[in-house]
Write a protein that holds these residues in place. Structure first.
Motif, PDB file in Angstrom:
ATOM      1  N   GLU A  82       0.697  -1.148   0.181  1.00 46.22           N
ATOM      2  CA  GLU A  82      -0.042   0.254  -0.330  1.00 46.22           C
ATOM      3  C   GLU A  82       0.744   1.054  -0.154  1.00 46.22           C
ATOM      4  O   GLU A  82       0.807   1.859  -0.533  1.00 46.22           O
ATOM      5  CB  GLU A  82      -0.585  -0.339   1.492  1.00 46.22           C
ATOM      6  CG  GLU A  82      -1.939  -1.288   0.961  1.00 46.22           C
ATOM      7  CD  GLU A  82      -2.696  -1.329   3.074  1.00 46.22           C
ATOM      8  OE1 GLU A  82      -3.865  -1.537   2.229  1.00 46.22           O
ATOM      9  OE2 GLU A  82      -2.070  -1.660   3.086  1.00 46.22           O
ATOM     10  N   VAL A 119      -5.076  -1.662  -4.783  1.00 48.50           N
ATOM     11  CA  VAL A 119      -4.555  -2.102  -3.969  1.00 48.50           C
ATOM     12  C   VAL A 119      -4.224  -0.877  -2.690  1.00 48.50           C
ATOM     13  O   VAL A 119      -4.867  -1.730  -2.015  1.00 48.50           O
ATOM     14  CB  VAL A 119      -2.634  -1.376  -4.780  1.00 48.50           C
ATOM     15  CG1 VAL A 119      -1.579  -2.674  -3.662  1.00 48.50           C
ATOM     16  CG2 VAL A 119      -2.412  -2.542  -5.571  1.00 48.50           C
ATOM     17  N   LEU A 120      -4.630   0.073  -2.903  1.00 47.13           N
ATOM     18  CA  LEU A 120      -4.697   0.861  -1.715  1.00 47.13           C
ATOM     19  C   LEU A 120      -6.262   0.702  -1.151  1.00 47.13           C
ATOM     20  O   LEU A 120      -6.651   1.276  -0.362  1.00 47.13           O
ATOM     21  CB  LEU A 120      -4.907   2.762  -2.593  1.00 47.13           C
ATOM     22  CG  LEU A 120      -3.630   3.330  -2.454  1.00 47.13           C
ATOM     23  CD1 LEU A 120      -3.684   5.134  -2.328  1.00 47.13           C
ATOM     24  CD2 LEU A 120      -3.015   2.721  -1.090  1.00 47.13           C
ATOM     25  N   GLY A 151      -7.662  -1.749  -0.746  1.00 47.48           N
ATOM     26  CA  GLY A 151      -7.732  -3.117   0.092  1.00 47.48           C
ATOM     27  C   GLY A 151      -7.650  -3.955  -1.060  1.00 47.48           C
ATOM     28  O   GLY A 151      -8.405  -5.970   0.264  1.00 47.48           O
TER      29      GLY A 151
END
Lengths: 255, 255
Positions: free
Chosen positions: A174, A248-249, A251
């Motif tokens: 992240e 990806v950020l 989650g």
DNA sequence: CGTGAATTTGAGCCCGCTCAAAGTTCGTGG
DNA sequence: CCACGAACTTTGAGCGGGCTCAAATTCACG
């Protein structure tokens, strides 16, 4: 040039250099990004030569200022790329930010009058020298400049909060994704390709900023490449799937 | 009181409240710590009732403002204790700071005009409401106020860098030690005992600030107690060996 | 005094670090 | 132009600090 700058009396060097450089915000191509945003052309011309005292070249690897130096000016990046970093008692470095064209360096030194960080150029760069005394005087004349500086400093505070969020609550993937997205965003705002990143910093410097080791950064980038999010070739990173990076950020732990 | 504040028209509430509260910086016992530092008594009296529009009570657990709220004012803590926190996309909270008497809340919202964090009172508190429009106007009249605000915002940036240093390059023990030393310093500057800390936040909140879990914070405090550095009794922490705490930061791994 | 939240403590695991080595790039001088 | 060396990057193997999950305990508050 480097040796000249170092050997000359700084005062003398500055005036020589200023004369050579045509210091003018109104004709600078960064005026839409840099400190003078929001000023009318008339306002800008009125303060011409007063906001920016001079320019200074900083060669790659050279130090613009060190923690503890007198902070009587801040610097606007005109060309190039910088890092700023703080040192802990046992000598650990923590990079506090990377600065590109149009961004200010040295704001954290205003409080104590001494710079709190070191600033080092990561490529041959040029900065505009903005004396604080002059800046404060001009602020009083131009409310637009005052508002602009408030916003810049406020933004810097918010950027710090964002960094804390990354360092305090994100995993390695992240952090790296957030870092790349941030770079893409800032480069895009400056008219550069937002998907082709030529990194100016080493893996180690990325890691020092993100609270990771160089090895972890490298592995994470390799992992992103394996997922088809980007292509890594040394310091050139081609982001092929920005939405995937964003995911990806979000989650998502999928492929 | 809480329900009254919430049910009333905010405008009406504010004026009622302001009238009751005697809003005067010049007689406030925080004037040596808070926003007006550096202003002469004459300057202070001249802007009386203009810098601070009103006061507002915030009960323990109550929210002063939320991320996304319009940021047309900042707040000075008069009494009490606050936390501010940002949220990541997947809902992780990151506490960005704890604020005590004399400190400003909401500076990060100036840039976008919207608050970037949530601010919540950790005990029954009172804040001074400082409208930004009025603040900027007064700054132009009083260079001392302008300089003061610059220093405050600059300091906030430097505080962020310090937090990055903790989160990015320190181990659990170092983070907790640095946190306690910071609290001691700030309490001492306010005339409180610098060795007897009554923590206003939970272990979980400490952890969320430091990038650790509540369990790790608890274990670390227990460890410090075992080393004789301090005595823990719930949220009361008696620091018996400040120099020893400092030594944890210095990199000593001894007893 | 009872209930629920906060804290402490324990046990086991995993992510990112450490240590190590091979591979790559780039600057420098021959 | 090429050879060499230093710095950077990648990759691998193993370890450990802090996290997760869980239960016991203490405290705050009604």
């Amino acid at each position: 040039m480097k040796s000249l700058q170092n050997s000359l009396n700084p005062q003398l060097f500055r005036s020589l250099h200023a004369a050579a450089c045509q210091v003018q915000c109104s004709s600078c191509n960064l005026r839409e990004i840099c400190l003078p945003v929001g000023l009318t052309r008339e306002e800008l011309e009125r303060i011409e030569h007063r906001l920016v005292a001079s320019r200074r070249k900083v060669a790659r690897g050279e130090t613009l200022f060190r923690a503890g130096d007198r902070a009587d000016a801040v610097f606007a990046v005109r060309t190039g790329f910088f890092k700023t970093f703080a040192r802990s008692q046992q000598g650990n470095e923590q990079i506090t930010g990377f600065q590109m064209a149009g961004e200010l360096i040295g704001l954290s030194g205003i409080d104590s009058g001494l710079h709190e960080v070191d600033a080092v150029a990561l490529e041959d760069s040029q900065v505009c020298v903005i004396p604080l005394a002059e800046l404060e005087a001009l602020e009083r004349e131009l409310p637009a400049l005052q508002a602009r500086l408030h916003r810049i400093m406020s933004h810097e505070i918010a950027v710090g909060h964002e960094a804390m969020l990354q360092l305090g609550s994100m995993h390695a993937e992240e952090r790296v994704a957030a870092f790349l997205l941030n770079l893409m965003h800032r480069l895009g705002a400056r008219g550069f390709s937002a998907t082709s990143l030529l990194l100016r910093m080493s893996r180690d410097e990325m890691g020092t900023f993100l609270g990771l080791t160089a090895e972890t950064v490298s592995r994470t980038l390799t992992g992103f490449q394996a997922k088809g999010l980007l292509v890594v070739r040394q310091r050139l990173i081609e982001v092929t799937d920005p939405a995937g990076l964003q995911r990806v950020l979000g989650g998502a732990d999928a492929d």
